[in-house]
Motif scaffolding. Structure first.
Motif, short mmCIF file in Angstrom:
data_model
loop_
_atom_site.label_atom_id
_atom_site.label_comp_id
_atom_site.label_asym_id
_atom_site.label_seq_id
_atom_site.Cartn_x
_atom_site.Cartn_y
_atom_site.Cartn_z
N UNK A 23 0.87 -1.19 0.00
CA UNK A 23 0.00 0.00 0.00
C UNK A 23 0.90 1.23 0.00
N UNK A 24 0.67 2.18 -0.91
CA UNK A 24 1.55 3.35 -1.02
C UNK A 24 1.74 4.13 0.28
N UNK A 25 0.68 4.30 1.07
CA UNK A 25 0.82 5.07 2.30
C UNK A 25 1.71 4.36 3.31
N UNK A 26 1.68 3.05 3.37
CA UNK A 26 2.55 2.32 4.30
C UNK A 26 3.97 2.22 3.76
N UNK A 27 4.10 2.08 2.47
CA UNK A 27 5.43 1.95 1.87
C UNK A 27 6.31 3.14 2.23
N UNK A 28 5.77 4.33 2.24
CA UNK A 28 6.60 5.51 2.54
C UNK A 28 6.87 5.68 4.03
N UNK A 29 6.17 4.93 4.86
CA UNK A 29 6.37 5.05 6.31
C UNK A 29 7.38 4.03 6.85
N UNK A 30 7.76 3.08 6.05
CA UNK A 30 8.69 2.06 6.51
C UNK A 30 10.10 2.62 6.60
N UNK A 31 10.86 2.15 7.58
CA UNK A 31 12.25 2.60 7.75
C UNK A 31 13.12 2.13 6.59
N UNK A 32 12.75 1.04 5.96
CA UNK A 32 13.44 0.55 4.78
C UNK A 32 12.42 -0.12 3.87
N UNK A 33 12.76 -0.33 2.62
CA UNK A 33 11.78 -0.94 1.69
C UNK A 33 11.44 -2.37 2.10
N UNK A 34 10.15 -2.67 2.11
CA UNK A 34 9.67 -4.03 2.35
C UNK A 34 9.07 -4.48 1.02
N UNK A 35 9.92 -5.11 0.18
CA UNK A 35 9.48 -5.49 -1.16
C UNK A 35 9.65 -6.99 -1.45
N UNK A 36 10.35 -7.70 -0.59
CA UNK A 36 10.54 -9.14 -0.78
C UNK A 36 10.08 -9.86 0.49
N UNK A 37 9.84 -11.17 0.38
CA UNK A 37 9.52 -11.93 1.59
C UNK A 37 10.61 -11.82 2.66
N UNK A 38 11.87 -11.78 2.23
CA UNK A 38 12.97 -11.64 3.19
C UNK A 38 12.92 -10.28 3.90
N UNK A 39 12.54 -9.22 3.16
CA UNK A 39 12.37 -7.90 3.78
C UNK A 39 11.30 -7.95 4.87
N UNK A 40 10.20 -8.66 4.59
CA UNK A 40 9.11 -8.76 5.56
C UNK A 40 9.56 -9.51 6.81
N UNK A 41 10.31 -10.57 6.63
CA UNK A 41 10.86 -11.31 7.78
C UNK A 41 11.79 -10.39 8.57
N UNK A 42 12.60 -9.61 7.86
CA UNK A 42 13.50 -8.66 8.51
C UNK A 42 12.75 -7.59 9.27
N UNK A 43 11.62 -7.12 8.71
CA UNK A 43 10.80 -6.12 9.39
C UNK A 43 10.30 -6.69 10.72
N UNK A 44 9.81 -7.90 10.70
CA UNK A 44 9.33 -8.55 11.93
C UNK A 44 10.47 -8.67 12.93
N UNK A 45 11.62 -9.15 12.48
CA UNK A 45 12.78 -9.34 13.37
C UNK A 45 13.30 -8.01 13.92
N UNK A 46 13.10 -6.93 13.18
CA UNK A 46 13.64 -5.62 13.60
C UNK A 46 13.02 -5.11 14.89
N UNK A 47 11.88 -5.63 15.27
CA UNK A 47 11.23 -5.17 16.49
C UNK A 47 11.92 -5.70 17.74
#
Length: 164
Positions: A23-47
């Motif tokens: 979603x465009x509004x969430x994409x610009x709010x992320x600290x880094x791009x979440x565009x691959x499954x690995x990015x999403x796993x990294x986003x979860x781990x970043x917490x």
């Protein structure tokens, strides 16, 4: 009535995170791009160690995130929230943010919670107000997204405030 619950994020939630950040509004709010499954796993781990983030579930299905971070020695924390586009406009984010606040005050022992939203995001303002956060004023030029500066409105909720 649908059951909204908060739970810890799990690695197998990555497909929901990936879809949400398309979603465009969430994409610009992320600290880094979440565009691959690995990015999403990294986003979860970043917490881990960054604060307290919870998957928001509706009848067992993940539909969003609420978090409290930047907890300081004054027992103040910064709240953030989002929902997947198809879950918006149904009070889910407000209910989850209220539940997060009650958890932060009761379990974590915080006294003050803060959040901010862009002035051009009235939906986020409604979430904050419905979750019991009072407007505190505008911070000019606070955020920088897409090559432009944006004003935000700050909201706060204290442990001593009446329930939402």
């Amino acid at each position: 009535m649908a059951q909204i619950r908060l739970r810890k994020w799990r690695e197998d939630d990555a497909p929901v995170v990936l879809r949400a950040f398309r979603a465009p509004d969430l994409r610009r709010q992320s600290s880094w791009p979440v565009v691959t499954p690995q990015d999403a796993v990294g986003w979860i781990a970043s917490w881990e160690g960054a604060g307290h983030a919870f998957a928001v579930t509706l009848d067992g299905r993940v539909v969003g995130n609420v978090a409290v971070t930047r907890i300081d020695h004054h027992d103040t924390g910064w709240v953030s929230y989002w929902t997947v586009p198809e879950a918006r406009g149904r009070g889910i984010a407000a209910s989850a943010t209220d539940e997060l606040a009650r958890w932060a005050f009761g379990e974590r022992g915080l006294h003050r919670l803060e959040l901010g939203h862009r002035l051009d995001n009235p939906a986020s303002c409604r979430v904050a107000v419905k979750a019991g956060f009072l407007p505190q004023g505008v911070e000019r030029g606070k955020l920088h997204h897409d090559g432009a500066r944006h004003d935000i409105e700050r909201h706060t909720r204290l442990a001593t405030d009446p329930p939402a």
